[in-house]
Design a protein around this motif. Sequence first.
Motif, PDB file in Angstrom:
ATOM      1  N   ILE A 129       0.857  -1.194   0.000  1.00 41.51           N
ATOM      2  CA  ILE A 129       0.000   0.000   0.000  1.00 41.51           C
ATOM      3  C   ILE A 129       0.886   1.235   0.000  1.00 41.51           C
ATOM      4  CG2 ILE A 129      -1.718   1.332   1.289  1.00 41.51           C
ATOM      5  CD1 ILE A 129      -2.808  -1.338   2.366  1.00 41.51           C
ATOM      6  N   PHE A 130       0.604   2.145  -0.937  1.00 42.13           N
ATOM      7  CA  PHE A 130       1.345   3.406  -1.006  1.00 42.13           C
ATOM      8  C   PHE A 130       0.402   4.543  -0.660  1.00 42.13           C
ATOM      9  CE2 PHE A 130       3.217   6.958  -3.696  1.00 42.13           C
ATOM     10  CZ  PHE A 130       4.155   7.290  -2.732  1.00 42.13           C
ATOM     11  N   LEU A 131       0.726   5.256   0.396  1.00 39.65           N
ATOM     12  CA  LEU A 131      -0.129   6.312   0.935  1.00 39.65           C
ATOM     13  C   LEU A 131       0.453   7.676   0.589  1.00 39.65           C
ATOM     14  CD1 LEU A 131      -2.641   6.717   2.707  1.00 39.65           C
ATOM     15  CD2 LEU A 131      -1.183   6.498   4.721  1.00 39.65           C
ATOM     16  N   TYR A 138      -3.933  10.494   7.345  1.00 44.68           N
ATOM     17  CA  TYR A 138      -3.255   9.203   7.214  1.00 44.68           C
ATOM     18  C   TYR A 138      -3.748   8.189   8.251  1.00 44.68           C
ATOM     19  CZ  TYR A 138       0.279  10.570   3.721  1.00 44.68           C
ATOM     20  OH  TYR A 138       0.920  10.948   2.563  1.00 44.68           O
ATOM     21  N   LYS A 139      -3.910   8.621   9.483  1.00 37.03           N
ATOM     22  CA  LYS A 139      -4.342   7.691  10.528  1.00 37.03           C
ATOM     23  C   LYS A 139      -5.770   7.220  10.272  1.00 37.03           C
ATOM     24  CE  LYS A 139      -4.456   7.055  15.548  1.00 37.03           C
ATOM     25  NZ  LYS A 139      -4.225   7.692  16.870  1.00 37.03           N
ATOM     26  N   ASP A 140      -6.619   8.110   9.776  1.00 35.08           N
ATOM     27  CA  ASP A 140      -7.985   7.721   9.428  1.00 35.08           C
ATOM     28  C   ASP A 140      -7.963   6.653   8.341  1.00 35.08           C
ATOM     29  OD1 ASP A 140      -9.024   9.649  11.190  1.00 35.08           O
ATOM     30  OD2 ASP A 140      -8.950  11.184   9.643  1.00 35.08           O
ATOM     31  N   SER A 157       4.339   5.255   3.483  1.00 38.65           N
ATOM     32  CA  SER A 157       3.645   6.536   3.699  1.00 38.65           C
ATOM     33  C   SER A 157       4.584   7.675   3.311  1.00 38.65           C
ATOM     34  CB  SER A 157       3.239   6.689   5.175  1.00 38.65           C
ATOM     35  OG  SER A 157       2.516   5.565   5.636  1.00 38.65           O
ATOM     36  N   ASP A 158       4.146   8.503   2.360  1.00 42.15           N
ATOM     37  CA  ASP A 158       5.008   9.582   1.870  1.00 42.15           C
ATOM     38  C   ASP A 158       4.699  10.904   2.561  1.00 42.15           C
ATOM     39  OD1 ASP A 158       7.047  10.581   0.302  1.00 42.15           O
ATOM     40  OD2 ASP A 158       5.769  11.055  -1.403  1.00 42.15           O
ATOM     41  N   ASN A 159       5.659  11.820   2.507  1.00 41.73           N
ATOM     42  CA  ASN A 159       5.524  13.188   3.041  1.00 41.73           C
ATOM     43  C   ASN A 159       5.304  13.231   4.548  1.00 41.73           C
ATOM     44  OD1 ASN A 159       3.743  13.315   0.141  1.00 41.73           O
ATOM     45  ND2 ASN A 159       5.481  14.698   0.339  1.00 41.73           N
TER      46      ASN A 159
END
Length: 216
Positions: A129-131, A138-140, A157-159
């Motif tokens: 998975i790429f977020l 993000y947490k949601d 997870s980016d940024n």
Amino acid sequence: MGNINRKYIEDYIRSLIPNKKDFISEIGQYALENNVPIVHPEVAQLLKVLVRMNKPKRILEVGTAIGYSALVMAKCMNDGEIVTIERNDDMIKIAEDNIQKNGFKDRIKIIKGDAEDVLKNIDGKFDFIFLDASKGHYKDFFFYFIDKLTEGGVVVSDNILFKGMVATDELVIRRKKTIVKRMRDYLEFISNNESLETSIIPIGDGVAISYKKEDA
């Protein structure tokens, strides 16, 4: 320069990335010229390595934009499918064109809608998975997709350092305080989640790699 690394380090890392003239570089140039946010070059290179290492059969991407990162990942897969979520009609139109004309129409599926709404109803399991969507959520997103991630799967997870603001209050801009607070909460959560093994990497705008433990 985004306050994550010293410029000379960033420049050196980027100088080592092979400068291939292909459709990926053309899309990257379009993004640069039109101020479209895409992953940093060193993050794109990291995605290539991770996808080749993990050999996922099914990838979920949250945040398509113009299809750049989806195509970066698709090019490194032997086969399999990428499902990517985007809510902006203009971005979807460009992404669909980029995907179709470069021969990945049957491998990359774009789902239109707000990420939370789509994630609630998305079918099947994913190995990777790429977020890369709304930074304050993000947490949601995590609570919707974590059960869809296979054991031994990876979340990127980016940024996550958000121009360095997440790491120090000295850089925080007042209008970004909520995003910074939520991102800090997300990083604390994934770093201390017993079902994950997480590493924070200070490249690009900050990247978190989380491995879903097989015995969790």
